[in-house]
Motif scaffolding. Structure first.
Motif, PDB file in Angstrom:
ATOM      1  N   MET A   5     -36.840 -33.782 -53.846  1.00  0.00           N
ATOM      2  CA  MET A   5     -35.832 -34.251 -54.531  1.00  0.00           C
ATOM      3  C   MET A   5     -35.544 -32.569 -55.740  1.00  0.00           C
ATOM      4  O   MET A   5     -34.577 -32.411 -56.143  1.00  0.00           O
ATOM      5  CB  MET A   5     -35.662 -35.346 -55.345  1.00  0.00           C
ATOM      6  N   TYR A   6     -36.717 -32.084 -56.060  1.00  0.00           N
ATOM      7  CA  TYR A   6     -36.772 -31.093 -56.922  1.00  0.00           C
ATOM      8  C   TYR A   6     -35.988 -29.998 -56.480  1.00  0.00           C
ATOM      9  O   TYR A   6     -35.237 -29.433 -57.113  1.00  0.00           O
ATOM     10  CB  TYR A   6     -38.202 -30.827 -57.455  1.00  0.00           C
ATOM     11  N   ASP A   7     -36.264 -29.905 -55.268  1.00  0.00           N
ATOM     12  CA  ASP A   7     -35.620 -28.664 -54.354  1.00  0.00           C
ATOM     13  C   ASP A   7     -34.015 -28.978 -54.198  1.00  0.00           C
ATOM     14  O   ASP A   7     -33.094 -28.122 -54.659  1.00  0.00           O
ATOM     15  CB  ASP A   7     -36.087 -28.293 -53.197  1.00  0.00           C
ATOM     16  N   ILE A   8     -33.766 -30.228 -54.139  1.00  0.00           N
ATOM     17  CA  ILE A   8     -32.218 -30.675 -53.883  1.00  0.00           C
ATOM     18  C   ILE A   8     -31.598 -30.401 -55.191  1.00  0.00           C
ATOM     19  O   ILE A   8     -30.458 -30.012 -55.524  1.00  0.00           O
ATOM     20  CB  ILE A   8     -32.130 -32.111 -53.390  1.00  0.00           C
ATOM     21  N   ILE A   9     -32.413 -30.900 -56.469  1.00  0.00           N
ATOM     22  CA  ILE A   9     -31.881 -30.910 -57.793  1.00  0.00           C
ATOM     23  C   ILE A   9     -31.465 -29.385 -57.996  1.00  0.00           C
ATOM     24  O   ILE A   9     -30.366 -29.294 -58.421  1.00  0.00           O
ATOM     25  CB  ILE A   9     -32.831 -31.484 -58.622  1.00  0.00           C
ATOM     26  N   ASP A  10     -32.316 -28.444 -57.877  1.00  0.00           N
ATOM     27  CA  ASP A  10     -32.323 -27.148 -58.181  1.00  0.00           C
ATOM     28  C   ASP A  10     -30.895 -26.564 -57.701  1.00  0.00           C
ATOM     29  O   ASP A  10     -30.137 -25.683 -58.161  1.00  0.00           O
ATOM     30  CB  ASP A  10     -33.463 -26.256 -57.941  1.00  0.00           C
ATOM     31  N   LEU A  60     -26.319 -34.923 -48.031  1.00  0.00           N
ATOM     32  CA  LEU A  60     -27.622 -35.790 -48.630  1.00  0.00           C
ATOM     33  C   LEU A  60     -27.236 -37.344 -47.941  1.00  0.00           C
ATOM     34  O   LEU A  60     -26.473 -37.772 -47.736  1.00  0.00           O
ATOM     35  CB  LEU A  60     -27.290 -35.874 -50.041  1.00  0.00           C
ATOM     36  N   ALA A  61     -28.545 -37.677 -47.867  1.00  0.00           N
ATOM     37  CA  ALA A  61     -28.790 -38.977 -47.237  1.00  0.00           C
ATOM     38  C   ALA A  61     -28.293 -40.119 -48.413  1.00  0.00           C
ATOM     39  O   ALA A  61     -28.396 -39.697 -49.606  1.00  0.00           O
ATOM     40  CB  ALA A  61     -29.939 -39.530 -46.779  1.00  0.00           C
ATOM     41  N   LYS A  62     -28.005 -41.236 -48.030  1.00  0.00           N
ATOM     42  CA  LYS A  62     -27.599 -42.305 -48.957  1.00  0.00           C
ATOM     43  C   LYS A  62     -28.732 -42.437 -50.138  1.00  0.00           C
ATOM     44  O   LYS A  62     -28.239 -42.410 -51.241  1.00  0.00           O
ATOM     45  CB  LYS A  62     -27.549 -43.657 -48.433  1.00  0.00           C
ATOM     46  N   THR A  67     -30.419 -41.394 -55.837  1.00  0.00           N
ATOM     47  CA  THR A  67     -31.048 -40.884 -57.003  1.00  0.00           C
ATOM     48  C   THR A  67     -30.509 -39.690 -57.663  1.00  0.00           C
ATOM     49  O   THR A  67     -30.630 -39.618 -58.765  1.00  0.00           O
ATOM     50  CB  THR A  67     -32.312 -40.113 -56.091  1.00  0.00           C
ATOM     51  N   VAL A  68     -29.584 -39.011 -57.151  1.00  0.00           N
ATOM     52  CA  VAL A  68     -28.725 -38.016 -57.848  1.00  0.00           C
ATOM     53  C   VAL A  68     -27.955 -38.570 -58.825  1.00  0.00           C
ATOM     54  O   VAL A  68     -27.730 -38.198 -59.960  1.00  0.00           O
ATOM     55  CB  VAL A  68     -28.044 -37.029 -57.062  1.00  0.00           C
ATOM     56  N   MET A  69     -27.417 -39.743 -58.358  1.00  0.00           N
ATOM     57  CA  MET A  69     -26.272 -40.407 -59.446  1.00  0.00           C
ATOM     58  C   MET A  69     -27.246 -40.994 -60.598  1.00  0.00           C
ATOM     59  O   MET A  69     -26.942 -40.962 -61.648  1.00  0.00           O
ATOM     60  CB  MET A  69     -25.597 -41.794 -58.634  1.00  0.00           C
ATOM     61  N   GLY A 101     -17.065 -44.257 -52.205  1.00  0.00           N
ATOM     62  CA  GLY A 101     -16.601 -43.223 -53.229  1.00  0.00           C
ATOM     63  C   GLY A 101     -17.849 -42.616 -53.947  1.00  0.00           C
ATOM     64  O   GLY A 101     -17.484 -41.842 -54.888  1.00  0.00           O
ATOM     65  N   SER A 102     -19.098 -43.051 -53.739  1.00  0.00           N
ATOM     66  CA  SER A 102     -20.263 -42.372 -54.404  1.00  0.00           C
ATOM     67  C   SER A 102     -20.305 -40.829 -54.517  1.00  0.00           C
ATOM     68  O   SER A 102     -20.401 -40.348 -55.430  1.00  0.00           O
ATOM     69  CB  SER A 102     -21.424 -43.105 -53.998  1.00  0.00           C
ATOM     70  N   VAL A 103     -20.096 -40.328 -53.270  1.00  0.00           N
ATOM     71  CA  VAL A 103     -20.277 -38.758 -53.223  1.00  0.00           C
ATOM     72  C   VAL A 103     -19.200 -38.204 -54.120  1.00  0.00           C
ATOM     73  O   VAL A 103     -19.351 -37.295 -55.075  1.00  0.00           O
ATOM     74  CB  VAL A 103     -20.206 -38.352 -51.794  1.00  0.00           C
ATOM     75  N   SER A 104     -17.953 -38.616 -53.913  1.00  0.00           N
ATOM     76  CA  SER A 104     -16.767 -38.087 -54.948  1.00  0.00           C
ATOM     77  C   SER A 104     -17.103 -38.281 -56.368  1.00  0.00           C
ATOM     78  O   SER A 104     -16.713 -37.388 -57.194  1.00  0.00           O
ATOM     79  CB  SER A 104     -15.258 -38.800 -54.754  1.00  0.00           C
TER      80      SER A 104
END
Length: 125
Positions: A5-10, A60-62, A67-69, A101-104
């Motif tokens: 997730m740290y790579d995804i966040i970056d 991204l997966a659900k 986690t990002v949200m 609508g979570s991705v939006s």
């Protein structure tokens, strides 16, 4: 939180910062759509060209979107993530409201601001 997730966040922080700067350059006075709701405005903007940040979020997966949200809320530090809250409770709330609508919704958040703030705040279990 999973180490990947740290790579995804970056990557999301980088793409969001690039997108927001491009929008400021393109629309220095902001964008308005008279008579349209926020959702209608977002659909209008998204129908023009799919930004790289949105493509990355779509991939991204659900579980990762949840986690990002939660991280974005954690970084913002209000509402469900106000002082005294735990990250696990914030993430559980994100999971409970996850939907079509979570991705939006996440796309509309200043991830380049909130995600680094979340990591700085810490206590992410």
């Amino acid at each position: 939180m999973k180490p990947e997730m740290y790579d995804i966040i970056d990557k999301l922080v980088e793409l969001d910062a690039e997108y927001r700067q491009a929008q400021r350059d393109k629309y220095p006075d902001g964008v308005t759509f008279p008579g349209k709701s926020g959702n209608e405005m977002m659909k209008d903007l998204l129908s023009r060209e799919k930004p790289a940040i949105l493509e990355a979020l779509d991939e991204l997966a659900k579980d990762e979107i949840i986690t990002v949200m939660a991280l974005a809320w954690w970084g913002r530090g209000d509402g469900v993530a106000e002082p005294g809250a735990t990250f696990s409770a914030v993430r559980a709330h994100a999971e409970s409201i996850y939907g079509e609508g979570s991705v939006s919704y996440v796309f509309g958040m200043p991830l380049s601001k909130y995600l680094p703030a979340a990591l700085e705040r810490g206590h992410i279990d």
